[in-house]
Design a protein around this motif. Structure first.
Motif, short mmCIF file in Angstrom:
data_model
loop_
_atom_site.label_atom_id
_atom_site.label_comp_id
_atom_site.label_asym_id
_atom_site.label_seq_id
_atom_site.Cartn_x
_atom_site.Cartn_y
_atom_site.Cartn_z
N PRO A 103 -47.70 -96.47 10.66
CA PRO A 103 -47.15 -95.23 11.05
C PRO A 103 -45.45 -95.27 11.07
O PRO A 103 -44.84 -94.23 10.90
CB PRO A 103 -47.58 -95.00 12.61
N TYR B 235 -49.58 -89.68 4.68
CA TYR B 235 -50.67 -89.72 5.75
C TYR B 235 -51.79 -88.68 5.44
O TYR B 235 -53.00 -88.85 5.64
CB TYR B 235 -50.63 -89.94 7.30
N ASP C 67 -45.79 -88.48 7.51
CA ASP C 67 -46.86 -87.58 7.81
C ASP C 67 -47.47 -87.00 6.53
O ASP C 67 -48.63 -86.99 6.38
CB ASP C 67 -46.45 -86.33 8.58
#
Length: 273
Positions: free
Chosen positions: A151, A159, A156
């Motif tokens: 992370p 991901y 994002d």
């Protein structure tokens, strides 16, 4: 693939392509394979040299402490061994710290410098993260280790791509040359001990500082400090991507690198003569 005895280690290296030599140095937890996505574009124009830092990938290392300066010395000795007097040099993250030290300690060997997602000195948040990463593998397995780190590396948007993170974790688990706990510890401590803030002005080769706009591990302010401290350095911010932009935004990264390198070529080369 070849290894060479350098200082007190067996150093792994890989050379592909022809042209002016371009040396790539990977960062924490990574070996030469981290550059794989941009290799095809680079070897079309350069002789690309990749190494595994001591204690990572297929390069050996003792369990004793080692430093960024020592790893820079490994690279300098390696260049002497293969008979290359001067290189274009790129380093990502910790590799950028090694590259800075090389440019400072061996300026005649460096034709140009590219610092990707790197820093002169960490702040308290960065130092806390790296200190933890250096010992975390003593307490968790590699799969959980990767889940905790990633992370900080990817955005994002990355991901959100189905199966992407799971695939990277699976790759790391099955990789035949996994990191050792003592190497991660010594690499982390080398990063924490590193500080070039008062020496950046001594770097006089053409320099590109490259960072992802969404990098939360080595944020934009770190690259701004590098670009402001190194005389005439060029700062380029990649809009899409974080610390792992060599994977997430590889096309944009290699384009910025090649654009920088092409500007350094003599005018007659650019004209096709």
């Amino acid at each position: 693939m070849p290894k060479v005895k350098i200082n007190d280690i067996d150093l792994f290296y890989d050379i592909k392509g022809t042209g002016e030599p371009l040396l790539l140095i990977a960062g924490f937890l990574c070996d030469h394979a981290y550059w794989s996505l941009i290799m095809p574009s680079l070897i079309s124009e350069y002789q690309v040299i990749r190494i595994d830092n001591r204690g990572m990938g297929r390069s050996s290392a003792s369990e004793s402490q080692y430093s960024i300066k020592q790893m820079a010395g490994d690279v300098a000795a390696f260049l002497d061994f293969i008979g290359i007097d001067k290189v274009h040099l790129a380093g990502h993250s910790m590799g950028g710290q090694i590259a800075q030290e090389l440019a400072l300690a061996y300026p005649k060997k460096i034709q140009s410098l590219m610092l990707l997602s790197s820093l002169a000195k960490g702040d308290q948040l960065f130092n806390s993260i790296i200190e933890t990463w250096g010992t975390l593998l003593n307490h968790v397995d590699l799969k959980l280790y990767e889940k905790i780190l990633l992370p900080w590396i990817f955005t994002d948007a990355f991901y959100s791509i189905t199966g992407m993170i799971e695939g990277l974790i699976e790759f790391a688990i099955k990789y035949p040359f996994p990191p050792t706990t003592h190497s991660l510890y010594h690499h982390s401590r080398a990063m924490l001990d590193f500080d070039t803030t008062d020496r950046l002005e001594q770097i006089h080769c053409p320099t590109l500082v490259l960072v992802g706009k969404q990098d939360i591990l080595t944020p934009l302010k770190f690259s701004q400090q590098l670009a402001q401290g190194i005389p005439n350095a060029e700062l380029v911010v990649i809009d899409r991507g974080g610390h792992g932009f060599l994977i997430e935004s590889s096309d944009a990264v290699v384009s910025a690198m090649l654009n920088f390198l092409r500007k350094l070529k003599p005018a007659y080369t650019n004209l096709g003569f």
